[in-house]
Structure formats: C-alpha cells, structure tokens
Design a protein around this motif. Structure first.
Motif, PDB file in Angstrom:
ATOM      1  N   GLU A 299       0.831  -1.207   0.000  1.00 51.51           N
ATOM      2  CA  GLU A 299       0.000   0.000   0.000  1.00 51.51           C
ATOM      3  C   GLU A 299       0.864   1.256   0.000  1.00 51.51           C
ATOM      4  O   GLU A 299       0.527   2.249  -0.656  1.00 51.51           O
ATOM      5  N   ALA A 300       1.973   1.214   0.718  1.00 50.80           N
ATOM      6  CA  ALA A 300       2.867   2.372   0.746  1.00 50.80           C
ATOM      7  C   ALA A 300       3.473   2.630  -0.630  1.00 50.80           C
ATOM      8  O   ALA A 300       3.586   3.785  -1.071  1.00 50.80           O
ATOM      9  N   ILE A 301       3.859   1.554  -1.315  1.00 51.45           N
ATOM     10  CA  ILE A 301       4.399   1.707  -2.668  1.00 51.45           C
ATOM     11  C   ILE A 301       3.334   2.258  -3.609  1.00 51.45           C
ATOM     12  O   ILE A 301       3.596   3.169  -4.413  1.00 51.45           O
ATOM     13  N   PHE A 302       2.107   1.718  -3.499  1.00 51.51           N
ATOM     14  CA  PHE A 302       1.021   2.190  -4.358  1.00 51.51           C
ATOM     15  C   PHE A 302       0.728   3.671  -4.088  1.00 51.51           C
ATOM     16  O   PHE A 302       0.566   4.469  -5.029  1.00 51.51           O
ATOM     17  N   THR A 303       0.675   4.055  -2.827  1.00 51.14           N
ATOM     18  CA  THR A 303       0.365   5.445  -2.483  1.00 51.14           C
ATOM     19  C   THR A 303       1.426   6.392  -3.029  1.00 51.14           C
ATOM     20  O   THR A 303       1.100   7.441  -3.618  1.00 51.14           O
ATOM     21  N   ASP A 304       2.697   6.032  -2.858  1.00 47.93           N
ATOM     22  CA  ASP A 304       3.765   6.880  -3.396  1.00 47.93           C
ATOM     23  C   ASP A 304       3.672   6.967  -4.909  1.00 47.93           C
ATOM     24  O   ASP A 304       3.876   8.034  -5.501  1.00 47.93           O
ATOM     25  N   GLY A 305       3.347   5.829  -5.554  1.00 43.85           N
ATOM     26  CA  GLY A 305       3.217   5.837  -7.006  1.00 43.85           C
ATOM     27  C   GLY A 305       2.040   6.666  -7.477  1.00 43.85           C
ATOM     28  O   GLY A 305       2.137   7.393  -8.474  1.00 43.85           O
ATOM     29  N   ALA A 306       0.932   6.571  -6.763  1.00 41.11           N
ATOM     30  CA  ALA A 306      -0.243   7.355  -7.130  1.00 41.11           C
ATOM     31  C   ALA A 306       0.021   8.848  -6.930  1.00 41.11           C
ATOM     32  O   ALA A 306      -0.381   9.679  -7.766  1.00 41.11           O
ATOM     33  N   ASP A 307       0.697   9.196  -5.831  1.00 42.71           N
ATOM     34  CA  ASP A 307       1.007  10.608  -5.576  1.00 42.71           C
ATOM     35  C   ASP A 307       1.898  11.189  -6.674  1.00 42.71           C
ATOM     36  O   ASP A 307       1.827  12.388  -6.972  1.00 42.71           O
ATOM     37  N   ALA A 308       2.715  10.346  -7.271  1.00 48.74           N
ATOM     38  CA  ALA A 308       3.606  10.793  -8.343  1.00 48.74           C
ATOM     39  C   ALA A 308       2.968  10.628  -9.719  1.00 48.74           C
ATOM     40  O   ALA A 308       3.645  10.806 -10.741  1.00 48.74           O
ATOM     41  N   ALA A 309       1.683  10.285  -9.758  1.00 42.43           N
ATOM     42  CA  ALA A 309       0.929  10.100 -11.009  1.00 42.43           C
ATOM     43  C   ALA A 309       1.522   8.995 -11.876  1.00 42.43           C
ATOM     44  O   ALA A 309       1.451   9.044 -13.106  1.00 42.43           O
ATOM     45  N   LEU A 310       2.057   7.963 -11.234  1.00 38.06           N
ATOM     46  CA  LEU A 310       2.601   6.815 -11.957  1.00 38.06           C
ATOM     47  C   LEU A 310       1.611   5.665 -12.026  1.00 38.06           C
ATOM     48  O   LEU A 310       1.602   4.897 -12.990  1.00 38.06           O
ATOM     49  N   VAL A 311       0.799   5.519 -10.993  1.00 36.68           N
ATOM     50  CA  VAL A 311      -0.110   4.391 -10.848  1.00 36.68           C
ATOM     51  C   VAL A 311      -1.525   4.925 -10.758  1.00 36.68           C
ATOM     52  O   VAL A 311      -1.783   5.914 -10.059  1.00 36.68           O
ATOM     53  N   TRP A 312      -2.466   4.262 -11.452  1.00 37.12           N
ATOM     54  CA  TRP A 312      -3.844   4.744 -11.347  1.00 37.12           C
ATOM     55  C   TRP A 312      -4.816   3.666 -10.902  1.00 37.12           C
ATOM     56  O   TRP A 312      -5.995   3.932 -10.687  1.00 37.12           O
ATOM     57  N   ASP A 313      -4.361   2.443 -10.731  1.00 37.14           N
ATOM     58  CA  ASP A 313      -5.222   1.401 -10.189  1.00 37.14           C
ATOM     59  C   ASP A 313      -4.319   0.276  -9.712  1.00 37.14           C
ATOM     60  O   ASP A 313      -3.157   0.173 -10.111  1.00 37.14           O
ATOM     61  N   GLY A 314      -4.859  -0.581  -8.827  1.00 37.56           N
ATOM     62  CA  GLY A 314      -4.026  -1.669  -8.354  1.00 37.56           C
ATOM     63  C   GLY A 314      -4.794  -2.694  -7.555  1.00 37.56           C
ATOM     64  O   GLY A 314      -5.874  -2.412  -7.012  1.00 37.56           O
ATOM     65  N   LEU A 315      -4.235  -3.901  -7.497  1.00 34.78           N
ATOM     66  CA  LEU A 315      -4.785  -4.992  -6.701  1.00 34.78           C
ATOM     67  C   LEU A 315      -3.667  -5.563  -5.841  1.00 34.78           C
ATOM     68  O   LEU A 315      -2.531  -5.719  -6.315  1.00 34.78           O
ATOM     69  N   ILE A 316      -3.981  -5.883  -4.613  1.00 33.97           N
ATOM     70  CA  ILE A 316      -3.037  -6.534  -3.715  1.00 33.97           C
ATOM     71  C   ILE A 316      -3.608  -7.889  -3.335  1.00 33.97           C
ATOM     72  O   ILE A 316      -4.761  -7.984  -2.894  1.00 33.97           O
ATOM     73  N   ALA A 317      -2.828  -8.941  -3.560  1.00 38.27           N
ATOM     74  CA  ALA A 317      -3.307 -10.295  -3.268  1.00 38.27           C
ATOM     75  C   ALA A 317      -3.617 -10.437  -1.785  1.00 38.27           C
ATOM     76  O   ALA A 317      -2.798 -10.110  -0.931  1.00 38.27           O
TER      77      ALA A 317
END
Length: 474
Positions: A299-317
């Motif tokens: 979640e921390a990686i996703f949040t940092d990526g989203a804040d940098a406009a790199l990631v716009w969706d995601g799933l965590i197993a």
C-alpha cells in the motif's frame, strides 16, 4: 572433421559401460519446445555417475565423435539439438538426479546435474531454506542445463542468475578428465575461477555433472500486487519507489503489456485475468521478514506511485490463491504467444534506464510492417521479451520475407542502447550469427581460443555458441 557415432563406435562404447547405458534416441531427445529444429542422433547415453560420463567423453574424443548434451529440453535457441553434420552421440544426465547433500547452517545444497529444478526447490524447502531460481519450466528444467545456459527467471532482481547462485561445480572435460570443484566456499581466490567459465558455456567447454548451490532463508511473508501504470517509464519510476520502500526485498518486478492480456483472452479463456483491460501493468512481489506487514508494504508503494501520477489502479493479493492467480496470468503469457504464433521473438537485455526509449524506438522502426507487439518481461533486471505477431486477419506466412529484417532492426537498436541480444536463453545454434554480428571482436576471438584449448577436437556440442570451422573442430 568429426566422425559419426556409427554402429562400430557404439558397439565399442557399449562394451565399456554398464548395460542399458546406451539406448536408442527417443523423439523427446531430438526436439525443442517450438518444434522448429528437428535434431539428429540415433543413440543416447544415460550415465549413472560422473565416472561413466568420463568414460563416454574419453571415447568420444578418441574417436572424434560429437556429443550433444541434453538437459530438460526446455531451451529455446536450439542448443540441445544438432540439426546437421556427422551423427552425434546424445548425452542425457537424467539418471544423475541425486541431491547429494544439504548444509542448512551453510545455506548450501549439492545437487547432481540431472536434478529437476522443482525437486531442488522442494529439498531446500524441506530444510527450511529457499533456492530462489524460479521459472515457468521448473518442473522440467534440470540443474545442468540451467547452469549451462546461466538461466535467469523471475527472481534475478533480488537473487541473481544461475551463475550468482553457484558456489562450485563438478564437471567432465572433453578429454574425460574430471574437474573436482564442488567447493562450498563463499571466498576462494586460488587462481582462475573455472566454474564461471563452464557456467553459460552451453556444454561447449565441459559437461557439468554436479553443483554446490546457494540457499537463502525463506521470507516470512510474500506481498504480491498488480498495479496499472501509464507507460514503461512510469513502471521504471515505480521500481525506484519499490526499492526505496523495501530495500533488498523486491523479489520480482514484471512488466506486462495489454497485448498479453488480449492474447490470453483469445487463446486461453480459462486463465483468470484479474485486470479487465490495461495497456501497461507491473506485477510486484516482495519477500518480507516477520515484522513487516505485507499489505501495508505494498500500500505504501502504491500510495507513493499514485502521488507521483505513476499508478492509477491496483490490486493486492489477499491470499495465496490470489497471489497464484496473478502469477498464473504472467506465466501463461508465453503459451498464449505460442498459440498466436510469433513472427519473430527476441530475448533482450538493456540498461534499465534505456528500456522506455528502446520500446518506443522499436515501435517506430517496426510500424511500417503492420504487426502486433507483445512486450513483457523482467523489468527489474532489464530483460524484455520483445515479440512480434501478425496483425489481426494476417498470418505468420505473410511476414516470411520480412522476419529476418525485423529481427535485425530490433537487435541493432538493442546494440545502440548497449544491450544484449540474448538475456537469459543463451546463444545455442539459433543465435550464432547474432553473436558474430554483435560481439566485441576481441571477446569473440578469446572465446574461440578458449574453445580450442579446452575442446581441441571440437566434440562438445558442435555448432553451439561458436561455428565449428571457427574453432578448429569438424
């Protein structure tokens, strides 16, 4: 010139070996996964121990008979099949599959070359350890072949290639002499390190018969996520975030293109697709110690990526089953590619920072050919599988006249970016012309000199890696 493994030679060799060591070659000994290169050979030797391998190579060198080593048969560059020339003797170490020893306190396992990778993984797990080499063919691939080709796979980012996982080797050289190098040392500066000469040589310098391999503590948790990104540059930027958030704990970081999803949907509808549609995704896996929460780490990686406009969706197993769903999707892409039918396939390595520019540049170069591109692979270690497919409504045959030109364009662009035309599959026989085109001339001449010194009659895997005429063999 080499001589054929004719009836007279086989009769003489059979008299030196226990009964049932020589057998008629079977179709599985004469084929490779893509079915493009039928091999030749009437007999296969199946030794039970290193001494028998020595007897076989001694006889072959004396008679100048070529030897084609066969591992699990999963190689994709025709290294395990000889398609022309004097009839060779095939050599399979499938009977030499013993796990000789495990040293948990040393984090070492000693396995014979015929051991299947999945069995080595299981033996390590039974000792509470991890052998991290992992690839789709692990239920078939054997240790000797994996070392012979310096296999990579999914976890190179964290643990390295097969070369990095090997502490020592036992091998039989062309004249039948046995190299006793099964040391378990992490430090050993006593002259030239011959194991590294044999690893990656594809059976052209010697036959590896056993190896001492590194083990690792098993991670307490795995955190697996599938994140949608805007483009390969965003994926690369996200990798930097993941490595900063979880230093030394990123096991895998896979780039997946939307074309791969479309191929899966068209050819393998039973494979579950966690993401309905996206042009670019990354599959991230972390191996974590017990005091770190796997979901929080991702979640921390996703949040940092989203804040940098790199990631716009995601799933965590959320379970082992979901994790397997993610990996089944990724590992099914090569089979979907096979069912679609590639015009040309490329296993390339690039400096990681050059990957986005390479992908974009290759698309521009290939645009006039009207093809589909499925680009996927191990972004974390710079290895891309850059494969070309017919446009919808067209067939592979439509591109027969252009396939070679497209491969040259791709490989030339790889060379411009200081990359490699072979990342993890080796040279075999298929890519010998590429080695001659792209290798440093001094390096190529040095390789030829080493081959002449270690295999003066040219009997070991003739025509693989180096042309026979170029090394003085038949």
């Amino acid at each position: 010139m080499l001589n054929a493994a004719d009836a007279g030679f086989l009769t003489q060799l059979e008299a030196q070996l226990p009964s049932d060591t020589l057998r008629p070659a079977e179709p599985r000994h004469l084929s490779e996964p893509r079915g493009r290169y039928p091999g030749i050979g009437t007999a296969v030797a199946l030794p039970r121990n290193t001494a028998e391998v020595s007897t076989i190579l001694t006889a072959c060198q004396a008679a100048r008979v070529g030897v084609v080593p066969i591992g699990g048969g999963t190689g994709l560059v025709s290294g395990q099949v000889m398609t022309s020339g004097p009839m060779p003797l095939l050599l399979s170490l499938e009977r030499m599959s013993t796990i000789r020893a495990i040293y948990p306190t040393e984090n070492v396992i000693v396995a014979e070359a015929g051991a299947i990778l999945a069995d080595v993984q299981a033996a390590a797990e039974g000792a509470g350890r991890l052998f991290p080499l992992a690839l789709a063919s692990e239920g078939t691939a054997r240790i000797g072949g994996l070392l012979g080709t310096n296999a990579g796979g999914l976890n190179v980012l964290r643990y390295g290639t097969a070369r990095d996982l090997c502490l020592g080797v036992e091998a039989v050289l062309a004249d039948g002499s046995i190299l006793n190098g099964l040391r378990r040392l992490r430090k050993n500066n006593t002259g030239y390190d011959l194991r590294h000469l044999l690893i990656g040589s594809e059976g052209t310098l010697g036959i590896i018969t056993a190896a001492s391999l590194k083990l690792f503590p098993r991670p307490a948790h795995h955190a697996t996520g599938l994140f949608t990104v805007s483009d390969p540059q965003a994926a690369l930027d996200l990798l930097q975030i993941a490595q900063a958030r979880a230093p030394g704990m990123v096991d895998a970081f896979e780039l997946i293109a939307g074309e791969g999803l479309r191929f899966l949907r068209a050819t393998m509808p039973d494979v579950r697709l966690p993401v309905a549609d996206a042009e670019w995704m990354v599959l991230i896996e972390l191996g974590l110690p017990p005091d770190l929460d796997p979901e929080a780490a991702l979640e921390a990686i996703f949040t940092d990526g989203a804040d940098a406009a790199l990631v716009w969706d995601g799933l965590i197993a959320q379970s082992g089953a979901q994790r397997q769903t993610f990996w089944t999707m990724r590992e099914s892409i090569p089979e979907a590619n096979r069912r679609i039918g590639a015009v040309a396939s490329h296993d390339v390595a690039l400096p990681i920072s050059a990957i986005p520019a390479f992908i974009e540049g290759a698309k521009i170069l290939l645009h006039p050919f009207d093809i589909r591109i499925n680009c996927f692979g191990h972004l974390g270690d710079g290895n891309l599988h850059f494969n070309l497919f017919p446009a919808e409504g067209r067939t592979r045959q439509d591109y027969a006249a252009d396939a070679a030109e497209m491969t040259v364009l791709v490989h030339d662009l790889v060379a411009e970016h200081e990359g490699s035309f072979s990342a993890e599959h080796g040279v075999g026989r298929l890519k010998v012309p590429d080695l001659e085109r792209y290798a440093d001339p001094v390096a190529l001449n040095t390789m030829r000199g080493i081959k002449r010194q270690m295999d003066p009659e040219g009997i070991l895997n003739p025509g693989a890696v180096l042309r026979n005429a170029a090394v003085g063999g038949g």
